[in-house]
Enzyme design. Structure first.
Site, PDB file in Angstrom:
ATOM      1  N   ASP A 145      25.219  10.187  35.038  1.00 58.83           N
ATOM      2  CA  ASP A 145      25.774  11.826  35.924  1.00 58.83           C
ATOM      3  C   ASP A 145      25.299  11.617  37.013  1.00 58.83           C
ATOM      4  O   ASP A 145      24.194  10.098  36.778  1.00 58.83           O
ATOM      5  CB  ASP A 145      24.353  12.600  34.939  1.00 58.83           C
ATOM      6  N   CYS A 165       1.139  -1.354  -0.489  1.00 62.15           N
ATOM      7  CA  CYS A 165      -0.001  -0.084   0.061  1.00 62.15           C
ATOM      8  C   CYS A 165       0.686   1.179  -0.038  1.00 62.15           C
ATOM      9  O   CYS A 165       0.301   2.020  -1.014  1.00 62.15           O
ATOM     10  CB  CYS A 165      -0.817  -0.092   1.532  1.00 62.15           C
TER      11      CYS A 165
END
Length: 762
Positions: free
Chosen positions: A429, A31
């Site tokens: 961190d 399609c």
């Protein structure tokens, strides 16, 4: 970052417009190919991206050369209806089983059933109606022909479109198979009308099953789209009026009562309430909101009355960005998707060639009749389209990404989800990631005759222009103590070390102890005005005074050993004091890292610009394998590079702003607390919309499960197709089995398998 489309598209350049179209019937690669061909030939279209797994097309066009209506017409000319554009998106879908195609299919099925009744039960009624090209046409055959005409109408129409576009897709192959069966009936005088009718009806059923399965897969995305309300209550001219959300302007005040959804992003200006933010951040517990707090579109007001000043127009809010990024995520193809597409381009021609060889060769090799050989060839044509194989990966990716989005984890591409599953090391961190980032001043030590107020005044002036969380904590403590800020001039930030500024005419400095050591200060010998909450040395060999402190070897290390960060302040000639600031470890951080290791992550590393002792204290508490402290931004990048060299695939987790270079360097960059933060959404590959580090193990597990599902889908769809194709020449695969198992069965199977990802919970 890609912007959200406005009702008539969003501007990408001076005359370029970007428009998203809803094309729900476009649910497979075949399609999408037809839509692609239609847009390739459309005037003024400069780019397009077909997304069959979400049923949408993103088109970029030149506004001076064409219009939105012309673009929509070009897409619909390919045979697929456009049900919504831009902000006017269609979230309601018609029932697949009552659609026009479904009704035609059911009618065709009735004719097939009645035909079978005539042929096998009502033998006397199955009269000869005509003779066509040497082939007898009985009543049952006529019913089968009607079934082809009714149930196969859409197939043949799409097959003609594919033939015109020179596309060897499933519609073309099925059309050839149906017409081939009818032609063989005339050519060989042996009725294959039943086979033609079976192909037409069963393939239509397969298409309906595929549409239904794809619709189910898209449901989670529609749920996201439907979270945002259509209307808002706005306070205008002293009155409350209800208007469409699209008509609410930035700066206006909207009223949100208990049980109502927040219509768009904003800031609370009046009222207090608990807000259920799970649709955006994935937080399981409602969050208390009061004056000055941010709220997001689509979140639910639980208890109180709120007035919210709008900060983002409809379509530019956090929820809309999440929806768009999820829709666009499939554009970033995984390695497996690229492999599947390359393989599929070779698979179809190979099977078609095998079908021709089988048709021509089996009468000589296996001694079958020519009609039987033709049926074998038609069966192989049915198996020649790799629809289930091609859809197996993207449907899994979309299922995984939308599942993650519902739990507050935004994955910006299938390639990032795939990469996350391969991660062997995680760099994290400290401030704002492993810790809450809500810093508070714990100690103020005045030195060399200065008072605590003097130290806080100096620190407040120096830190007032900094955006670092430590600076915010110092300013907040000074305000609580009633210390006024001095006049600040010539502010200068020294990356990774500290700040300089002129305060009331005198040059001052604040920063890490190492910064002051570099400036020539003797930190081993200073005098405390008070003990500041720390134990002073009563006597020293070098000094007869009892208030003598050794900051370098005793005071600062002792504070850092407690997990505190120390900031020294003073002039360029005299040290005035120190301020100690502490952070708290996030709840669940230790458990999250332990869970990552249990799931297979080899190493966890904390990267921070904070001092070694403070970093070590936090690292020991959360249980990371390695701590790398006192890193400048470029040193964090170097550390990530080292981890990549050693482990191959590395994820970096940070706040998306200060850690942007390291996030970009890692294999996968993950931003914490990205809700409402454009920078984090732009920088990271994956964004945790809330500040919940406990989502990391969920993300890693989901990525691993998604990769496993993709592998299962790829090899299952390929294996079943191959087994059926190889078995066809031996006469053990009837044509109905090829349709139901090879096409419909595998499509439903891979889609259903992909939907299992929605059951993975944090």
């Amino acid at each position: 970052m890609t912007t959200i489309e406005e009702p008539t598209g969003s501007r990408a350049a001076d005359s370029a417009v970007k428009l998203r179209l809803d094309v729900p019937e476009m649910d497979c690669s075949s399609c999408a190919g037809k839509v692609e061909d239609a847009l390739d030939g459309a005037a003024g279209v400069t780019g397009h991206d077909e997304q069959p797994t979400t049923g949408s097309v993103v088109v970029t066009y030149d506004e001076s050369a064409t219009s939105e209506a012309a673009v929509v017409a070009a897409v619909e000319a390919s045979g697929y209806e456009v049900t919504g554009t831009g902000r006017d998106r269609d979230t309601d879908r018609a029932d697949v089983w009552t659609s026009p195609r479904a009704l035609q299919t059911w009618a065709g099925g009735v004719f097939v059933a009645v035909g079978l009744l005539f042929e096998f039960v009502l033998g006397d009624a199955n009269v000869l109606l005509a003779t066509l090209g040497g082939s007898e046409l009985h009543a049952a055959d006529a019913l089968f022909l009607v079934a082809v005409a009714v149930g196969g109408r859409e197939i043949l129409r799409e097959g003609v479109r594919s033939a015109r576009a020179l596309r060897m897709d499933i519609d073309f192959l099925m059309s050839v198979a149906i017409l081939g069966a009818l032609t063989a009936s005339l050519a060989f005088g042996e009725s294959l009308y039943f086979e033609a009718a079976t192909l037409a009806v069963l393939f239509s059923v397969a298409e309906l099953l595929e549409a239904y399965s794809m619709d189910r897969a898209r449901q989670s995305l529609r749920e996201l789209m439907e979270l945002s309300p259509d209307e808002a209550t706005v306070r205008r001219d002293g009155e409350e009026v209800t208007v469409p959300v699209d008509d609410v302007d930035v700066g206006e005040v909207v009223v949100v009562r208990p049980g109502e959804k927040v219509p768009t992003d904003g800031v609370v200006v009046d009222g207090e309430s608990a807000i259920d933010q799970s649709p955006v951040t994935g937080e399981s517990v409602p969050v208390e909101k009061t004056d000055g707090d941010e709220v997001y579109a689509g979140t639910v007001n639980e208890t109180g009355y709120l007035e919210v000043r709008v900060t983002s127009a409809a379509g530019d809010d956090t929820l809309s960005r999440i929806v768009e990024l999820v829709e666009d995520a499939q554009s970033n193809q995984t390695d497996r998707e690229q492999f599947v597409e390359r393989f599929a381009s070779k698979y179809t021609p190979a099977v078609v060639a095998f079908a021709i060889f089988t048709t021509l060769g089996t009468p000589f090799v296996f001694g079958v009749t020519w009609p039987t050989a033709v049926v074998y060839g038609l069966t192989l044509l049915v198996l020649a389209c790799p629809c289930a194989f091609v859809i197996s990966t993207p449907v899994s990716v979309v299922s995984g990404i939308t599942s993650a989005a519902r739990h507050g984890v935004l994955v910006k591409g299938g390639d990032h989800l795939e990469a996350m599953s391969e991660v062997d090391a995680v760099a994290v961190d400290k401030t704002g990631t492993l810790t809450t980032g809500d810093l508070a001043v714990t100690d103020v030590v005045a030195l060399n005759g200065n008072s605590e107020a003097d130290v806080l005044a100096c620190a407040r002036g120096l830190e007032s222009r900094s955006e670092h969380p430590i600076a915010d904590a110092i300013v907040e403590r000074a305000e609580e103590s009633g210390v006024d800020a001095p006049a600040v001039e010539d502010f200068e930030s020294v990356t990774g070390k500290g700040v300089r500024a002129t305060l009331d005419g005198d040059r001052h400095v604040a920063g890490k102890p190492g910064f002051f050591a570099d400036l020539g200060f003797d930190l081993s010998h200073v005098h405390a005005t008070t003990d500041g909450g720390v134990v002073t040395q009563a006597a020293r060999e070098r000094c007869e005074r009892s208030d003598c402190l050794d900051l370098l070897d005793e005071t600062v290390p002792d504070l850092q050993a407690e997990g505190k960060t120390v900031v020294l302040v003073g002039t360029e000639e005299e040290l005035e004091g120190l301020v100690a600031v502490a952070d708290t470890v996030r709840p669940g951080a230790k458990e999250a890292l332990a869970r990552l290791r249990a799931l297979g992550v080899e190493r966890t590393v904390m990267l921070t610009g904070d001092n070694e002792r403070t970093a070590r204290a936090v690292g020991d508490e959360v249980g990371v394998d390695e701590v790398r402290a006192e890193l400048l931004p470029d040193e964090k990048v170097a550390a990530v590079d080292e981890l990549v060299a050693e482990y191959g695939d590395v994820a970096m987790v940070g706040d998306g702003i200060n850690d942007a270079p390291a996030l970009a360097t890692a294999t996968v960059g993950i931003a914490m607390g990205a809700a409402g933060t454009d920078t984090a959404l732009e920088t990271a590959d994956i964004a945790l919309m809330g500040d919940d580090i406990a989502k990391l193990p969920y993300l890693y597990e989901l990525a691993g499960d998604a990769n496993a599902v993709i592998r299962q889908n790829v090899w299952a769809s390929l294996g079943v197709k191959a087994a059926l194709a190889l078995a066809v020449p031996f006469g053990v695969v009837p044509i109905w089995l090829a349709v139901l198992a090879g096409d419909a069965g595998m499509t439903v199977g891979v889609t259903g398998n992909a939907m299992r990802l929605s059951r993975v919970e944090p």
